[in-house]
Design an enzyme around this catalytic site. Sequence first.
Site, mmCIF file in Angstrom:
data_model
loop_
_atom_site.group_PDB
_atom_site.id
_atom_site.type_symbol
_atom_site.label_atom_id
_atom_site.label_comp_id
_atom_site.label_asym_id
_atom_site.label_seq_id
_atom_site.Cartn_x
_atom_site.Cartn_y
_atom_site.Cartn_z
ATOM 1 N N GLY A 661 7.817 9.296 0.265
ATOM 2 C CA GLY A 661 8.360 7.299 -0.716
ATOM 3 C C GLY A 661 7.729 6.897 -0.441
ATOM 4 N N LYS A 679 0.311 -7.367 -10.181
ATOM 5 C CA LYS A 679 0.562 -8.166 -8.400
ATOM 6 C C LYS A 679 -0.729 -8.718 -8.948
ATOM 7 C CE LYS A 679 2.744 -4.148 -5.691
ATOM 8 N NZ LYS A 679 1.994 -3.337 -5.040
#
Length: 816
Positions: A661, A679
């Site tokens: 995940g 980012k």
Amino acid sequence: MLIHKYGGSSLASVEGFLAAAGIISKASDEETVVVVLSAMYGITDLLEQAIDAAIEGRDFKQVLGTINDRERGAIEQLADAGMNCLQAKDFLQEQHHHLQSRLEGVTLLEQCPPRVRAEILSSGEGFSSRLMSGLLRAQGYQARWSDTHVLPPANDSYTDSLVDIKSATPLLKQALEGECAILVLPGFYGRNAEGRVQLMGRNGSDYSAAAVAAALGARSCQIWKDVDGFFSADPAIVASAKCLHEASYEEAMELSFFGAKVISAKALTPLMSAGIPCEIRNTYHPSRPGTLIHADTDKPTVVRGISHLDHVASITLQGGGMRGRVGVARRVMEALANQSISVLLIVQSSSEYSITLCVRSSEARRARAALAETFHFEVLHGLITAIKVRDNRSVITLVGDGMNHYRGIAARFLSAISTARVNVEVIAQGANECAIAVVVEQGSAQAALRACHTAFFSHTSHMDVILLGCGNVGAALLEQFQKQGNMLSADNRALHVRAIANSRRILVGNDRVNLGNWRKDLEQQGKPWNIDDVFAIREQLGLLNPTIIDCTTDEGLAGEYTRFLANGFNVVAANKKANTESMEYYRELRVTAARCFRKFMYETNVGAGLPVIDTLQGLIRSGDELRSFGGILSGSLSMIFGLLEDDVSFSAAVEKAMKLGFTEPDPRDDLSGMDVARKLLIVAREVGLELELSDIEVEPVIDSTFAGGIKRDQLINDLQPLDEAFSRRVEQARIAGKVLRYVGRIEDGHCSVCIDEVPSEQPLGAIRDGENALVLHTRYYQPIPLVLRGYGAGAEVTAAGVFGDLLRTAWRPLDL
């Protein structure tokens, strides 16, 4: 001596009569009780309808039949239970014929004289009081019925009279002579010296009871209703409204006059003059304490309650000719008094250019006509340029004896209304500062009322959340909300999730969403939605400090942030798209948030749960400046490149990261390098570099066009041909004493993201397995850099970061 008054809502059925009789009989065991009764619920309205039908020549007999059926049904129900009320039965038969005769006369006249209207409307109280008297006697109590000759009117009005309290005293005492534990009186009317009925005004039974209490010097006057007492606001509108345990006479008057339908404001005057306390109690829950209205409140409360009155019209007279003219306000009041129109509030501009007053909507047309006639000359010659009427208005009133001792109340009141996106048209405050009233559009009044109640009666720091996006991060966030509920309560914080939305549906709670069953409720009860539906939630619930939490990756939604901020929402964004849009939009977000006093929080945009943004902003605010930056900004790529170091093939590393995940639903979004580039752009902008996303030099892990035509499930197979090339790069780095990492760098204003060979002993060389790290060399932090390190991926970590941002938006209660 104790006075009991029972309203129509307490006498809606035989059950209500029996409940009232039980309370009366218990009280009579200790002292003499005088009972004043309203008509059965709805009877006075039906009598009004019968009068209107007769005036208009319509059939009134059907309405009379409805009244007769209800009253006869009550007699028969009591008789079936062995309690015969013969006096009420005889009265009902006589009353029916009398009303029919009077209404036939009204039909012939096509009007109803005030004297006849009073006679007709008083019949409901005549019946209910006789029924109660008979019921009490049937139960074995010494109850006596008296007509209202004991309440002689003090003036000649047939529809809005006052009681001559001094003259009533001996008459009431005479009625109580002998063996009489309970005296039962009809409310709402008195009888003059000729025996004719004069009404005490609509809802005049409260006043009747107050007049009796004042005349007899009673210990207390108890008003029994179907509610517990005065509330801090209308509980039908504000679910969190609380019952007030006490209020002063002045506070109760203000609350009643401006819409709190608990006791007639007129009734409080004789009680206050005589110093008799008044209790508001619940007939159906007599053990509840109710509200005590008296002079000796514990201490002046800054804000006691908030009332609102609908169906109001404001009327404004304006014109340059009003300046300096003596007697304008007097003429306004006289014109309306001559039409028996009550003025709810009146204000005058400091320049004397205008006067605004408020009346009930039903009287607005007559009021304007009266003013137009009175000021005909001034209008004709342009001294008054307009008489404007604004109908469908509401008055919201903030009430509290202690407001004159506390600064900033008016400011907070107006701020709460403004935050609810409601415009204030008129402001009025009395000289004693017990109440502040504002006039708003009626359609906006409930939202304003809820916002004001939150502003003054919420004693916790609260957060109202609308969650957009309930995938992995959103679901984890909701789970954390549930787990932290007790901790928040212990810290005097309240978190209310008002709505949850996915890309297809939105679930809006009546007050808040049930987090224990949100998935099922969203699928079964959720509705299609758009941005305007989100704005409507705020207005519908009157939210004072709502927060949008965006856990999507939707670029279109990110483009709406300025609208959210401008409309009074805080924004907490896990979505990075807004902060990596154009530099113009980046600036606009911050300007809008500052201008609207809202918060835009986005800590998770760079480091998930790591305090990256807060650290950067703190450094810049303290006067520091960035010299260089290096960071591993992707938890998924940290995991993948850490596995490569362990000689796991590239395709297998991607597959494992997917299963754990760590990656986006489509790992190509991570492997393209654009997530890291976004980012890095945010970091650059936070330290003052004005760059666009296109200014970032990006080396993707795999080319953005790689395997573009295949489905996600087939991706791993297509990555396998790349395994050998990545294995060679890993080995080359190892020989040089280095490791491969995907790094974002800022050097001399230039930004780049690439696969880099990093020395193992440097801070970034040790980062793997999903960790993030940021290495900052600044003017203050050198040669040893400031290093932030921790997990930067995973739903729970990101959700925790979002939760932290949300806590910073919490609205703080006023310390009163």
